[in-house]
Design a protein around this motif. Structure first.
Motif, mmCIF file in Angstrom:
data_model
loop_
_atom_site.group_PDB
_atom_site.id
_atom_site.type_symbol
_atom_site.label_atom_id
_atom_site.label_comp_id
_atom_site.label_asym_id
_atom_site.label_seq_id
_atom_site.Cartn_x
_atom_site.Cartn_y
_atom_site.Cartn_z
ATOM 1 N N UNK A 62 78.767 39.018 47.456
ATOM 2 C CA UNK A 62 78.842 39.433 46.041
ATOM 3 C C UNK A 62 77.614 40.255 45.662
ATOM 4 N N UNK A 63 76.481 39.926 46.284
ATOM 5 C CA UNK A 63 75.251 40.661 45.964
ATOM 6 C C UNK A 63 75.243 42.073 46.572
ATOM 7 N N UNK A 64 76.094 42.289 47.586
ATOM 8 C CA UNK A 64 76.096 43.594 48.293
ATOM 9 C C UNK A 64 77.152 44.554 47.798
ATOM 10 N N UNK A 65 78.168 44.043 47.090
ATOM 11 C CA UNK A 65 79.319 44.898 46.749
ATOM 12 C C UNK A 65 79.482 45.007 45.234
ATOM 13 N N UNK A 66 80.433 45.880 44.823
ATOM 14 C CA UNK A 66 80.667 46.089 43.383
ATOM 15 C C UNK A 66 81.726 45.134 42.837
ATOM 16 N N UNK A 67 82.623 44.675 43.707
ATOM 17 C CA UNK A 67 83.699 43.784 43.269
ATOM 18 C C UNK A 67 84.234 43.046 44.492
ATOM 19 N N UNK A 68 84.892 41.908 44.235
ATOM 20 C CA UNK A 68 85.318 41.061 45.362
ATOM 21 C C UNK A 68 86.777 40.626 45.202
ATOM 22 N N UNK A 69 87.509 40.682 46.311
ATOM 23 C CA UNK A 69 88.860 40.126 46.385
ATOM 24 C C UNK A 69 88.756 38.800 47.139
ATOM 25 N N UNK A 70 89.218 37.717 46.520
ATOM 26 C CA UNK A 70 89.232 36.414 47.189
ATOM 27 C C UNK A 70 90.670 36.132 47.614
ATOM 28 N N UNK A 71 90.864 35.817 48.884
ATOM 29 C CA UNK A 71 92.214 35.637 49.418
ATOM 30 C C UNK A 71 92.456 34.172 49.787
ATOM 31 N N UNK A 72 93.543 33.623 49.261
ATOM 32 C CA UNK A 72 93.891 32.243 49.613
ATOM 33 C C UNK A 72 94.890 31.700 48.620
#
Ligand code: F3S
Length: 284
Positions: free
Chosen positions: A199-209
């Motif tokens: 999260x600290x390295x990217x602009x947005x996150x997709x969580x899969x599950x």
């Protein structure tokens, strides 16, 4: 360079992989294998298992001939007794880490501790731990004063922050003794730490599950806590690509019962769709 970054570790955790292996091995002994609830929180994997002859049931009454797999979450001792009464052959795939929480809770109760489980009241794992500890064991509830000496265990898939906060709240009262067992699963901790770093390295996150996967929901909360836009999807079909094109770097994180193939599929779709500028470098 803009890119799609996939958190490590991903793919099935040890306990889920073991449960699938035991269920498949059961097919050598039984013509059909049932699972009490879904073995994994992934529809594609469930379909593949069903094609092999491994299908979920919701109640023991629905088990026809064959063997019954107890999932990695475990189940209350009463379920084993009921299987015995009904003549159902059990394949116990309770994760050894979950079984350890059950035995710690049982031992604490036997030594006179008031057992407190930090976790989700309605989660099957928590229900099984409470049942293992016997009457008097309860789910942690902030502000509730308990009696006697306290023994604390955690659902394996909560965050360590949740456990620390619960213990701090317990200390608001004075008890003669509080014993705390940090039973959060090491695999879960590794994924949570990876989610924070990502999260600290990217602009947005997709969580899969799966939407009913406790550890996946926790990953979503953790990423949100880092102040990054986040979406929790069960599979590629839920990916709204218009939303993701605007970000330069997108991270993909997955829960412990999400197969690696699903993670890789989503990462590739994000890349191919022109997300991250259309020249994304896929990084695993
Ligand atoms: Fe077991 Fe940890 Fe997976 S407790 S089921 S290895 S998340």
């Amino acid at each position: 360079m803009p890119r799609v970054v996939v958190a490590q570790p991903n793919g099935f955790c040890f306990g889920v992989e073991r449960a699938i292996r035991l269920a498949k091995r059961g097919l050598k002994e039984f013509s059909r294998v049932w699972t009490l609830g879904e073995l994994v929180h992934n529809q594609q994997v469930l379909k593949e298992l069903a094609a092999l002859g491994i299908k979920p049931v919701r109640r023991l009454a629905d088990v026809q001939d064959g063997g019954l797999v107890i999932r990695a979450h475990g189940c209350p001792p009463g379920v084993f007794a009921e299987c015995n009464r009904r003549g159902i052959a059990v394949i116990d795939a309770t994760c050894p880490y979950v079984r350890r929480v059950q035995s710690v809770a049982r031992r604490l109760a036997g030594e006179g501790y008031q057992v407190v489980v930090v976790g989700e009241r309605n989660h099957p794992e928590v229900k099984a731990i409470l049942a293992a500890a016997g009457e008097g064991a309860r789910v942690f509830s902030p502000g509730r004063r308990l009696k006697g000496k306290i023994g604390v265990v955690a659902q394996t898939t909560i965050s360590r922050e949740m456990l620390k906060e619960a213990v701090a709240k317990l200390l608001d009262f004075r008890y003669t003794e509080i014993r705390v067992f940090d039973t959060v699963c090491a695999e879960v901790v590794a994924r949570q730490e990876a989610a924070v770093r990502l999260a600290q390295r990217v602009d947005a996150v997709v969580v899969v599950g799966g939407k009913n996967s406790a550890n996946t929901r926790r990953l979503t909360e953790i990423v949100r806590g880092q102040g990054k836009p986040v979406v929790h999807i069960a599979g590629a079909g839920e990916l709204d690509l218009r939303r993701w094109r605007r970000y330069g770097r997108v991270g993909v994180v997955a829960g412990a019962s999400t197969p690696r193939s699903a993670v890789e599929e989503i990462a590739r779709i994000l890349q191919d769709s022109g997300c991250a500028g259309g020249k994304a470098q896929l990084s695993f």
